[in-house]
Design an enzyme around this catalytic site. Structure first.
Site, PDB file in Angstrom:
ATOM      1  N   GLY A 158       1.262  -2.365   5.796  1.00 50.15           N
ATOM      2  CA  GLY A 158       0.376  -1.890   4.720  1.00 50.15           C
ATOM      3  C   GLY A 158       0.173  -0.381   4.838  1.00 50.15           C
ATOM      4  O   GLY A 158       0.325   0.371   3.869  1.00 50.15           O
ATOM      5  N   HIS A 159      -0.161   0.087   6.053  1.00 57.33           N
ATOM      6  CA  HIS A 159      -0.344   1.533   6.260  1.00 57.33           C
ATOM      7  C   HIS A 159       0.964   2.282   5.995  1.00 57.33           C
ATOM      8  O   HIS A 159       0.959   3.361   5.398  1.00 57.33           O
ATOM      9  CB  HIS A 159      -0.743   1.819   7.705  1.00 57.33           C
ATOM     10  CG  HIS A 159      -2.059   1.257   8.118  1.00 57.33           C
ATOM     11  ND1 HIS A 159      -2.168   0.247   9.038  1.00 57.33           N
ATOM     12  CD2 HIS A 159      -3.323   1.564   7.742  1.00 57.33           C
ATOM     13  CE1 HIS A 159      -3.434  -0.043   9.220  1.00 57.33           C
ATOM     14  NE2 HIS A 159      -4.162   0.729   8.445  1.00 57.33           N
ATOM     15  N   GLU A 205      -5.342  -1.255  -1.735  1.00 53.94           N
ATOM     16  CA  GLU A 205      -6.228  -2.105  -2.556  1.00 53.94           C
ATOM     17  C   GLU A 205      -6.798  -3.255  -1.732  1.00 53.94           C
ATOM     18  O   GLU A 205      -7.726  -3.922  -2.148  1.00 53.94           O
ATOM     19  CB  GLU A 205      -5.440  -2.672  -3.739  1.00 53.94           C
ATOM     20  CG  GLU A 205      -5.206  -1.650  -4.819  1.00 53.94           C
ATOM     21  CD  GLU A 205      -4.453  -2.220  -6.005  1.00 53.94           C
ATOM     22  OE1 GLU A 205      -3.928  -3.351  -5.913  1.00 53.94           O
ATOM     23  OE2 GLU A 205      -4.384  -1.520  -7.033  1.00 53.94           O
ATOM     24  N   MET A 252      -2.077  -8.066   5.032  1.00 53.32           N
ATOM     25  CA  MET A 252      -1.912  -7.370   6.311  1.00 53.32           C
ATOM     26  C   MET A 252      -3.173  -6.587   6.640  1.00 53.32           C
ATOM     27  O   MET A 252      -3.771  -5.948   5.778  1.00 53.32           O
ATOM     28  CB  MET A 252      -0.714  -6.439   6.249  1.00 53.32           C
ATOM     29  CG  MET A 252       0.565  -7.228   6.227  1.00 53.32           C
ATOM     30  SD  MET A 252       1.950  -6.209   6.693  1.00 53.32           S
ATOM     31  CE  MET A 252       3.267  -7.362   6.350  1.00 53.32           C
TER      32      MET A 252
END
Ligand code: PAF
Length: 281
Positions: A38-39, A150, A186
């Site tokens: 995700g990051h 989000e 995640m």
């Protein structure tokens, strides 16, 4: 090759000064480390949108309302730097505590209204901590764009509001939640799940998906919610803190998706607090 780790604000400012003098745009990706896909997707979006990219890593004590939660938070700086290596970000900014909260620090940034609900209602002071550190990171990095997932939908709305309210010249960019194959969103906190709990965890998202389908089919939100909560609890979760249908922009509670709406949830599984949200319609 990993990106240079910058620990001092003076050094960061000197880098940014040079980039801006060359007319380059700067993107910032604020994180607390324990980086996952995700990051990395945020860093990739920043690379696409900006000439220079700074990923920040600071585990912000002021946003943890529970000291034990702060202690338990995964600290994986070396692995994080390795993961960022192939992305060619320009700097990993890892300030220390005194840089972010020097002695005598006395300022809090507090966004009203939308922080009183959902996670804000269950984690007193959390969003003041987030808003304060994010304001500092915006001002320290002087970035043109900031990238947030989000997955933390309420946080995304809070930082968007604060940048607008404080006239910080930065564009807040929201990026889609990245999920495991089984639907689990995640999160750095997933590392804290036992193997058994990890098997149960995707049921949160599955129940939310069914609830969203039910709402879109015209079902009663309260009834669908009760059914979804029962399902989540049967899957092994000990507490559903909230499972609400809310307006995307103001986070007002809705009893039907009469405007852009999201389902947002927080629930505890084996001592780990998981959150998720999905669009409805
Ligand atoms: O989402 C996070 O990891 C944190 O809340 C943030 C935005 C880095 C502020 O500490």
């Amino acid at each position: 090759m990993t990106a240079p780790i910058v620990r001092s604000l003076t050094e960061l400012r000197a880098m940014v000064f040079e980039w801006k003098a060359n007319g380059e745009t700067v993107g910032v990706v604020p994180t607390m480390g324990a980086l996952h896909q995700g990051h990395l997707s945020l860093a990739r979006a920043a690379k696409e949108g900006c000439d220079r990219v700074i990923v920040t890593i600071f585990i912000n004590p002021k946003q943890f309302n529970n000291p034990e939660d702060y202690e338990k938070y995964p600290r994986t700086e070396e692995e994080d730097a390795v993961k960022l290596g192939p992305l060619n970000v320009d700097a990993i900014y890892v300030p220390d505590g005194p840089t972010m909260y020097p002695e005598g620090f006395a300022t809090t940034v507090s966004v009203g209204g939308m922080t009183d609900v959902l996670c804000g209602a269950h984690r007193p002071g959390h969003f003041d901590g987030v808003a304060t550190i994010v304001s500092k990171l915006f001002l320290q990095s002087q970035a043109d764009r900031a990238y947030f997932g989000e997955k933390d939908f309420q946080q995304l709305q809070v930082v968007t509001r604060l940048a607008a309210d404080l006239n910080i010249p930065i564009e807040v960019v929201g990026c889609p939640t990245i999920r495991e194959e089984d639907g689990l969103a995640m999160s750095s906190r997933n590392l804290l799940l036992s193997d058994r709990a990890r098997v149960w965890a995707p049921e949160l998202n599955a129940a939310m998906q069914d609830m969203a389908d039910g709402i879109l089919a015209g079902g009663d939100v309260a009834e669908l919610r009760a059914k979804a909560v029962a399902r989540i609890e049967r899957a092994g979760f000990t507490e559903v803190e909230y499972l609400d249908l809310r307006a995307c922009d103001t986070l007002e509670e809705l009893d039907a998706p009469t405007r852009p709406a999201r389902l947002l949830a927080a629930a505890w599984l084996a001592g780990v607090r998981l959150i998720d949200n999905i669009a409805v319609g």
